[in-house]
Design a protein around this motif. Structure first.
Motif, PDB file in Angstrom:
ATOM      1  N   TYR A  82       0.535  -1.232  -0.127  1.00  0.00           N
ATOM      2  CA  TYR A  82       0.170  -0.048  -0.118  1.00  0.00           C
ATOM      3  C   TYR A  82       1.505   1.670   0.138  1.00  0.00           C
ATOM      4  N   GLY A  83       2.063   1.093   0.657  1.00  0.00           N
ATOM      5  CA  GLY A  83       3.073   2.383   0.523  1.00  0.00           C
ATOM      6  C   GLY A  83       3.080   2.790  -0.722  1.00  0.00           C
ATOM      7  N   THR A  84       4.097   1.257  -1.059  1.00  0.00           N
ATOM      8  CA  THR A  84       4.076   2.019  -2.552  1.00  0.00           C
ATOM      9  C   THR A  84       2.957   2.514  -3.252  1.00  0.00           C
ATOM     10  N   LEU A  85       1.617   1.975  -3.654  1.00  0.00           N
ATOM     11  CA  LEU A  85       0.649   2.074  -3.986  1.00  0.00           C
ATOM     12  C   LEU A  85       0.711   3.618  -3.886  1.00  0.00           C
ATOM     13  N   PHE A  86       0.578   4.323  -3.205  1.00  0.00           N
ATOM     14  CA  PHE A  86       0.007   5.873  -2.619  1.00  0.00           C
ATOM     15  C   PHE A  86       1.254   6.547  -3.392  1.00  0.00           C
ATOM     16  N   LEU A  87       2.646   6.171  -2.716  1.00  0.00           N
ATOM     17  CA  LEU A  87       3.896   6.803  -3.527  1.00  0.00           C
ATOM     18  C   LEU A  87       4.054   7.279  -4.372  1.00  0.00           C
ATOM     19  N   THR A  88       4.068   5.370  -5.740  1.00  0.00           N
ATOM     20  CA  THR A  88       3.869   5.698  -7.079  1.00  0.00           C
ATOM     21  C   THR A  88       3.029   6.996  -7.244  1.00  0.00           C
ATOM     22  N   LEU A  89       2.083   6.437  -7.302  1.00  0.00           N
ATOM     23  CA  LEU A  89       0.348   7.477  -7.613  1.00  0.00           C
ATOM     24  C   LEU A  89       0.874   9.163  -7.127  1.00  0.00           C
ATOM     25  N   GLY A  90       1.682   9.258  -6.466  1.00  0.00           N
ATOM     26  CA  GLY A  90       2.479  10.868  -6.370  1.00  0.00           C
ATOM     27  C   GLY A  90       3.257  10.978  -6.923  1.00  0.00           C
ATOM     28  N   LYS A  91       4.022  10.549  -7.052  1.00  0.00           N
ATOM     29  CA  LYS A  91       5.173  10.231  -7.709  1.00  0.00           C
ATOM     30  C   LYS A  91       4.445  10.761  -9.190  1.00  0.00           C
ATOM     31  N   GLU A  92       3.797   9.477  -9.512  1.00  0.00           N
ATOM     32  CA  GLU A  92       3.391   9.559 -11.080  1.00  0.00           C
ATOM     33  C   GLU A  92       2.300  11.113 -11.481  1.00  0.00           C
ATOM     34  N   LEU A  93       1.149  11.284 -10.698  1.00  0.00           N
ATOM     35  CA  LEU A  93       0.891  12.568 -10.552  1.00  0.00           C
ATOM     36  C   LEU A  93       1.938  13.653 -10.462  1.00  0.00           C
ATOM     37  N   ALA A  94       2.729  13.874 -10.477  1.00  0.00           N
ATOM     38  CA  ALA A  94       3.514  14.523 -10.169  1.00  0.00           C
ATOM     39  C   ALA A  94       4.161  15.274 -11.757  1.00  0.00           C
ATOM     40  N   ALA A  95       4.491  13.932 -12.160  1.00  0.00           N
ATOM     41  CA  ALA A  95       5.167  13.307 -13.657  1.00  0.00           C
ATOM     42  C   ALA A  95       4.029  14.077 -14.768  1.00  0.00           C
ATOM     43  N   SER A  96       2.602  14.160 -14.160  1.00  0.00           N
ATOM     44  CA  SER A  96       1.368  14.061 -15.559  1.00  0.00           C
ATOM     45  C   SER A  96       0.138  14.004 -14.707  1.00  0.00           C
ATOM     46  N   PRO A  97       0.447  15.228 -14.114  1.00  0.00           N
ATOM     47  CA  PRO A  97      -0.881  15.569 -13.724  1.00  0.00           C
ATOM     48  C   PRO A  97      -2.194  15.540 -14.603  1.00  0.00           C
ATOM     49  N   ASP A  99      -2.860  12.473 -16.825  1.00  0.00           N
ATOM     50  CA  ASP A  99      -3.353  11.294 -16.698  1.00  0.00           C
ATOM     51  C   ASP A  99      -3.683  10.755 -14.830  1.00  0.00           C
ATOM     52  N   CYS A 100      -4.347  10.878 -14.753  1.00  0.00           N
ATOM     53  CA  CYS A 100      -4.742  10.557 -13.221  1.00  0.00           C
ATOM     54  C   CYS A 100      -5.003   8.618 -13.516  1.00  0.00           C
ATOM     55  N   ALA A 101      -5.333   8.166 -14.677  1.00  0.00           N
ATOM     56  CA  ALA A 101      -5.740   6.139 -15.758  1.00  0.00           C
ATOM     57  C   ALA A 101      -4.515   6.017 -15.224  1.00  0.00           C
ATOM     58  N   GLY A 102      -3.220   6.434 -16.438  1.00  0.00           N
ATOM     59  CA  GLY A 102      -2.058   6.258 -15.923  1.00  0.00           C
ATOM     60  C   GLY A 102      -1.093   6.373 -15.130  1.00  0.00           C
ATOM     61  N   ALA A 103      -1.176   7.362 -14.421  1.00  0.00           N
ATOM     62  CA  ALA A 103      -0.497   7.529 -13.373  1.00  0.00           C
ATOM     63  C   ALA A 103      -1.008   6.208 -12.010  1.00  0.00           C
ATOM     64  N   PHE A 104      -1.914   6.161 -12.193  1.00  0.00           N
ATOM     65  CA  PHE A 104      -2.950   4.919 -11.484  1.00  0.00           C
ATOM     66  C   PHE A 104      -2.293   3.354 -11.818  1.00  0.00           C
ATOM     67  N   ARG A 105      -2.763   3.340 -13.565  1.00  0.00           N
ATOM     68  CA  ARG A 105      -2.322   2.063 -13.903  1.00  0.00           C
ATOM     69  C   ARG A 105      -0.161   2.222 -12.937  1.00  0.00           C
ATOM     70  N   ARG A 106       0.346   2.558 -13.590  1.00  0.00           N
ATOM     71  CA  ARG A 106       1.606   2.773 -13.649  1.00  0.00           C
ATOM     72  C   ARG A 106       2.120   2.718 -11.990  1.00  0.00           C
ATOM     73  N   ALA A 107       1.308   3.393 -10.477  1.00  0.00           N
ATOM     74  CA  ALA A 107       1.058   2.763  -9.025  1.00  0.00           C
ATOM     75  C   ALA A 107       0.897   1.484  -9.030  1.00  0.00           C
ATOM     76  N   GLY A 138     -12.210   4.715 -18.630  1.00  0.00           N
ATOM     77  CA  GLY A 138     -13.252   6.383 -18.471  1.00  0.00           C
ATOM     78  C   GLY A 138     -14.322   5.989 -17.927  1.00  0.00           C
ATOM     79  N   LYS A 139     -14.491   4.527 -17.086  1.00  0.00           N
ATOM     80  CA  LYS A 139     -15.867   4.712 -16.599  1.00  0.00           C
ATOM     81  C   LYS A 139     -15.763   5.375 -15.060  1.00  0.00           C
ATOM     82  N   PRO A 140     -17.200   5.730 -14.837  1.00  0.00           N
ATOM     83  CA  PRO A 140     -16.901   6.668 -13.311  1.00  0.00           C
ATOM     84  C   PRO A 140     -17.030   5.967 -12.088  1.00  0.00           C
ATOM     85  N   LEU A 141     -17.579   6.509 -11.555  1.00  0.00           N
ATOM     86  CA  LEU A 141     -16.814   6.456 -10.043  1.00  0.00           C
ATOM     87  C   LEU A 141     -17.591   5.022  -8.988  1.00  0.00           C
TER      88      LEU A 141
END
Ligand code: ADP
Ligand code: MG
Length: 195
Positions: A82-97, A99-107, A138-141
């Motif tokens: 879980y630490g890796t999930l949130f850490l990577t999501l933060g890093k990826e969102l910083a790099a590509s704000p 691209d939420c879907a891409g950031a989540f997948r990379r996390a 692109g599915k909704p929540l």
């Protein structure tokens, strides 16, 4: 995301994890060592205790701070994951704000790398990857949530081949994976708070 929204998000997740700690522990007692609820509650309680520092940060930095806190406090196998999930999501969102879907997948990919695991092994990845696919499509929540809950149920008949539950072999069949359930719970709390 505003400071108030971030506070609401963290509070929703921490409240839900605490409310379901016994359920997570019961799931982990069946196919693990019965600590998943306690572990997760400890982690998100620690994040809540730090909310004054976390909530003032921009979202990517806040996610990184949450990830760091979770690594330090959850423990077990799921803490680093879980630490890796949130850490990577933060890093990826910083790099590509944008691209939420891409950031989540990379996390999620980072979790798989960290866990040396893949989808279908009766772990949290069995929920996280289908949610990543839904996000990319692109599915909704509410639909993502339905996917997550269906995938939690689908871990039941599966045989665990990673994590502590894999020690049980065929005896892991017929029980829902605790980490899959906690992943869906987190998503549900986030979705509720974003509504
Ligand atoms: P532990 O197994 O060390 O007691 P927890 O009980 O907190 O840790 O977490 C167990 C959960 O962690 C499992 O239900 C599973 O979803 C997840 N998990 C364990 N190992 C892995 C792995 N290698 N990859 C992905 N998820 C894993
Ligand atoms: Mg455990």
């Amino acid at each position: 995301m505003s400071e108030a929204q971030l506070r609401a998000l963290v509070s929703a997740v921490a409240t839900s994890v605490a409310a379901h700690a016994e359920e997570l522990t019961a799931l982990d007692s069946a196919i693990g060592d019965g600590d998943h609820g306690v572990n997760m509650k400890r982690g998100f309680d620690a994040v809540s205790a730090d909310i004054d520092q976390i909530a003032t940060k921009p979202l990517p930095d806040a996610l990184k701070a949450i990830g760091t806190k979770l690594v330090m406090t959850i423990g077990g196998a799921s803490g680093p994951l879980y630490g890796t999930l949130f850490l990577t999501l933060g890093k990826e969102l910083a790099a590509s704000p944008d691209d939420c879907a891409g950031a989540f997948r990379r996390a999620v990919d980072a979790v798989a790398t960290r866990g040396k695991s893949e989808i279908g092994q009766k772990t949290m990845l069995d929920v996280l990857y289908p949610v990543a696919d839904g996000l990319s499509a692109g599915k909704p929540l509410p639909e993502l949530l339905a996917i997550a809950n269906a995938e939690v149920a689908a871990t039941g008949p599966r045989k665990a081949t990673r994590g502590r539950a894999s020690f049980l072999g065929d005896r892991s069949i017929g029980h829902i994976d605790p980490g899959a359930r906690s992943s869906a719970l987190i998503l549900e709390a986030v979705a509720g708070a974003l509504k």
